[in-house]
Design an enzyme around this catalytic site. Structure first.
Site, PDB file in Angstrom:
ATOM      1  N   LYS A 106       0.828  -1.209   0.000  1.00 16.34           N
ATOM      2  CA  LYS A 106       0.000   0.000   0.000  1.00 16.34           C
ATOM      3  C   LYS A 106       0.861   1.257   0.000  1.00 16.34           C
ATOM      4  CE  LYS A 106      -3.706  -2.566   2.154  1.00 16.34           C
ATOM      5  NZ  LYS A 106      -4.331  -3.054   3.391  1.00 16.34           N
ATOM      6  N   GLN A 136      -5.021  -1.756   9.372  1.00 16.04           N
ATOM      7  CA  GLN A 136      -4.762  -3.075   8.792  1.00 16.04           C
ATOM      8  C   GLN A 136      -5.325  -4.179   9.674  1.00 16.04           C
ATOM      9  OE1 GLN A 136      -3.228  -3.714   5.731  1.00 16.04           O
ATOM     10  NE2 GLN A 136      -3.959  -5.783   6.158  1.00 16.04           N
ATOM     11  N   ASP A 180     -11.466   2.178   2.789  1.00 14.65           N
ATOM     12  CA  ASP A 180     -11.627   0.726   2.677  1.00 14.65           C
ATOM     13  C   ASP A 180     -13.066   0.366   2.339  1.00 14.65           C
ATOM     14  OD1 ASP A 180      -9.623  -1.131   2.700  1.00 14.65           O
ATOM     15  OD2 ASP A 180      -9.468  -1.285   4.872  1.00 14.65           O
TER      16      ASP A 180
END
Length: 285
Positions: free
Chosen positions: A53, A97, A120
């Site tokens: 990422k 995460q 997300d």
């Protein structure tokens, strides 16, 4: 018939090039898209995902920040850090995460992220907006699936799409996105009897169950577009999908490989959401 292999790496590369142009235009107007990633603990798989990422951000022109927290961090401390980021105008996207240590409730963490920075697409408000068709940040893997199908030139409208899998991360949202594209959608799962009888009706077949080689030639009708979301490591150490690639590619019109299919699109759609968030800030000014 031998299927055309959908190259997720190449598609992701094209989209990132497009995003880099958009990010540069934003920077010239005084807004540098910013993504902050929180990593709790040192899980090797999570470390690898976060590294990808951060690398993607650098490619596109997104400013990234990684906040590392000890696995002993309390839920309250983590939520306090998220609230700081919610209030930071230079942060357009927040990503925690997963998975998290067992003493931290994932739902509480997801709920704490501002929907305006939920790149997300996991927040209940984001999910609700997606369900009713309002503009929102779409969950990255399902969004990537739709993008891959569209970029083959396949017309989704009017097609029968079958989704195998009903997870909150992929199965359910990809079914809703296909429905919004005017497909007729059937969702199958572990309790679906005679799975092949249903999957063989599919014009578009999306498989996301996490079971190696579950779908074979007997499940697919000729000419189907097959999107394999599964990633499974078998005894030899090789990564394979939920679909028997070598069998099904002789029947399908298009098929994604594993690895190199849907995977590269997930981070790319995260980058896209972050750039979109920065664009929305510009619109609010």
């Amino acid at each position: 018939m031998t299927a055309m292999v959908i190259d997720g790496k190449e598609t992701a590369k094209t989209i990132r090039e497009e995003l880099a142009i958009e990010a540069k235009a934003l920077a010239e107007k005084g807004i540098v898209p910013g993504l902050t990633v929180i990593l709790v603990g040192n899980d090797p798989a999570s470390e690898s995902y976060v590294k990808g990422k951060i690398k993607g951000c650098a490619e596109v022109g997104i400013h990234s920040e990684l906040i590392r927290m000890e696995p002993t961090v309390t839920q309250e401390e983590l939520l306090a850090e998220i609230e700081k980021l919610n209030q930071n105008p230079n942060v357009h996207g927040i990503l925690v995460q997963l998975p998290l240590p067992k003493h931290i409730a994932e739902s509480a963490v997801i709920d704490a992220i501002s929907p305006e920075k939920d790149v997300d697409g996991f927040h209940p408000i984001s999910v609700g907006n997606m369900l009713i068709g309002n503009e929102t940040f779409l969950p990255c893997t399902p969004h990537g699936v739709i993008e891959l199908i569209k970029r083959t030139g396949t017309e989704i409208s009017g097609k029968h799409a079958v989704v195998v899998g009903r997870s909150n991360i992929v199965g359910k949202p990809v079914a809703m996105l296909l429905l919004q594209e005017n497909a007729t959608v059937t969702i199958c799962h572990s309790r679906t009897p005679d799975l092949a009888a249903i999957t063989k009706q599919a014009d578009i077949l999306v498989v996301a169950v996490g079971k190696a080689h579950m779908i074979g030639a007997e499940h697919v009708k000729p000419g189907t577009v097959v999107i394999d979301v599964g990633v499974n490591r078998i005894e030899t150490g090789k990564l394979v999908g939920d679909v028997k690639f070598d069998e099904v590619k002789e029947i399908a019109s298009y098929i994604t490989p594993v690895p190199g299919g849907v995977g590269p699109m997930t981070i790319t759609m995260l980058l896209k959401n972050t750039v979109r968030s920065a664009e929305r800030e510009l619109e609010r000014r």
